[in-house]
Enzyme design. Sequence first.
Site, PDB file in Angstrom:
ATOM      1  N   GLN A 161       0.845  -1.186   0.000  1.00  0.00           N
ATOM      2  CA  GLN A 161       0.000   0.000   0.000  1.00  0.00           C
ATOM      3  C   GLN A 161       0.881   1.237   0.000  1.00  0.00           C
ATOM      4  O   GLN A 161       1.645   1.455   0.938  1.00  0.00           O
ATOM      5  CB  GLN A 161      -0.867  -0.050   1.261  1.00  0.00           C
ATOM      6  CG  GLN A 161      -2.031   0.879   1.326  1.00  0.00           C
ATOM      7  CD  GLN A 161      -2.849   0.597   2.574  1.00  0.00           C
ATOM      8  OE1 GLN A 161      -3.349  -0.505   2.767  1.00  0.00           O
ATOM      9  NE2 GLN A 161      -2.949   1.598   3.433  1.00  0.00           N
ATOM     10  N   SER A 164       1.037   6.690   2.638  1.00  0.00           N
ATOM     11  CA  SER A 164       1.639   7.720   3.491  1.00  0.00           C
ATOM     12  C   SER A 164       2.848   8.367   2.826  1.00  0.00           C
ATOM     13  O   SER A 164       3.571   7.731   2.052  1.00  0.00           O
ATOM     14  CB  SER A 164       2.074   7.111   4.823  1.00  0.00           C
ATOM     15  OG  SER A 164       0.971   6.586   5.518  1.00  0.00           O
ATOM     16  N   SER A 196       4.724  -1.421   4.329  1.00  0.00           N
ATOM     17  CA  SER A 196       5.027  -2.791   4.735  1.00  0.00           C
ATOM     18  C   SER A 196       5.152  -3.690   3.507  1.00  0.00           C
ATOM     19  O   SER A 196       4.399  -3.536   2.540  1.00  0.00           O
ATOM     20  CB  SER A 196       3.921  -3.345   5.646  1.00  0.00           C
ATOM     21  OG  SER A 196       3.772  -2.558   6.792  1.00  0.00           O
ATOM     22  N   GLU A 279      -8.124  -1.594   6.388  1.00  0.00           N
ATOM     23  CA  GLU A 279      -6.937  -1.560   7.248  1.00  0.00           C
ATOM     24  C   GLU A 279      -7.328  -1.359   8.704  1.00  0.00           C
ATOM     25  O   GLU A 279      -6.803  -2.027   9.605  1.00  0.00           O
ATOM     26  CB  GLU A 279      -6.006  -0.438   6.790  1.00  0.00           C
ATOM     27  CG  GLU A 279      -4.702  -0.381   7.572  1.00  0.00           C
ATOM     28  CD  GLU A 279      -3.806   0.772   7.131  1.00  0.00           C
ATOM     29  OE1 GLU A 279      -2.629   0.769   7.478  1.00  0.00           O
ATOM     30  OE2 GLU A 279      -4.314   1.681   6.444  1.00  0.00           O
ATOM     31  N   GLU A 403      -5.510  10.966  16.541  1.00  0.00           N
ATOM     32  CA  GLU A 403      -6.242  12.228  16.670  1.00  0.00           C
ATOM     33  C   GLU A 403      -7.250  12.414  15.543  1.00  0.00           C
ATOM     34  O   GLU A 403      -8.373  12.896  15.757  1.00  0.00           O
ATOM     35  CB  GLU A 403      -5.255  13.415  16.686  1.00  0.00           C
ATOM     36  CG  GLU A 403      -4.428  13.528  17.952  1.00  0.00           C
ATOM     37  CD  GLU A 403      -3.262  12.552  17.988  1.00  0.00           C
ATOM     38  OE1 GLU A 403      -3.063  11.821  16.996  1.00  0.00           O
ATOM     39  OE2 GLU A 403      -2.548  12.521  19.009  1.00  0.00           O
TER      40      GLU A 403
END
Length: 424
Positions: A161, A164, A196, A279, A403
């Site tokens: 994936q 990020s 990963s 996920e 958050e």
Amino acid sequence: MSNSDDTTDMQTLDRLLDETAGNDDEREFGRSALAFLCAHAQPKAPLSSTWGAGPEHLELFHETSDQDERAEADAALAWQRTKFDAGFGWIGGPSEYGGGGYPDSYDRLFRILEARFDVPDPSPIRIGIGTVGPALVLHGSPEIVDTFVRPLYEGRSIACQLFSEPGAGSDLAGVSTSAVPADGGWRVNGQKVWTSNATFADVGLALVRTDPSVGKHAGLSMLLVDMKAPGVEVRPIRQMTGGASFTEVFLTDVHVPADMLIGEPGGGWSVATATLAGERKAVGDRSHENLTRAVELLRHLGETDGGFDDHRLKRRWAEVEIGVRAARLRQQGLQSVPAELVAPAERTADKLLTAANLAAIGDLAADLLGPQFSVDTGEWGTFAWNKWRMGALGYRIAGGTEEILKTLVAERVLGLPREPKEAR
């Protein structure tokens, strides 16, 4: 099979099947699954909660060397092929693509039974079959599903994936990796991080920016990238726990064919949302076996080392146990509801509870141990908790930063007023 307390015997498995199967059809499916598992694997001994017995197993992230990681990936693929050939590799997948077509409850039942057997660790292929695959089934073309998704479940391919980025932080919609039209496809440039399995993945699901002139959510698209293509560079990231289970991926003028676009141009955010839902479900569905064991080990630590002489620490242990039990009961409740009736934001709460419990366990271990938590003396059950606590920090990020997810639950589950957004 052995009838000792240290192994999973047939009577225990039958009782587990009766407790887990929701109806006669599921029970019949479960019996065929047990027959398959007994024929291809040995029952495994449960993790011991006896103090000082066996490996500590207090690490939260799977960490091995590159060579071992490749061997584990090969073993996971071989076991996945065995399952697929027997009809258990894609239990809930569309039947037209080779899946079983069963409801989610059947897949859950098989995973519960499989967890009692000594089979290869699925970590190297979990992202492909648990997050990337389901998102591609929802948003990919029939050709994409047949060519790229089915091999994931057949045990012939591994996916990663590519979401990020270093510069985006918690703001996934702020990714800057660019994809511009070129040579009948797309030319991709940018950097991804915390990826990963990228060292041995065959394909990567990449969130990219295709139109910087519109709002940041609207300007995103999703591409399927060949991880062996020219311009793709994977570098392991050494973590503070000593392992390197994540990587950063550099994309330099990587050519992606036009038919590797998933969904519509500018529709990448909806694909990303579907992927993240899978996920977060995976993180929230984390087995509670190791959490329950950790709570029991902490009880032993507090009672034998005098830590519970401080009633505040004893009370915290009780609070930790209640938290783990409550999370497990909530998870079981959601698992009994058809997946299509569970809002993604509800599964987000599972992920938040798991992360909170992991951190609370680590914090209590640190306070019970004192200096032994930070200094490795070689004594069983002391410094090993350090890896648990550091790993728990990662779960505040994995599956979505804590958050951000709390804001999502507040607004979409509790109905609280939305936070004001800055003008863009």
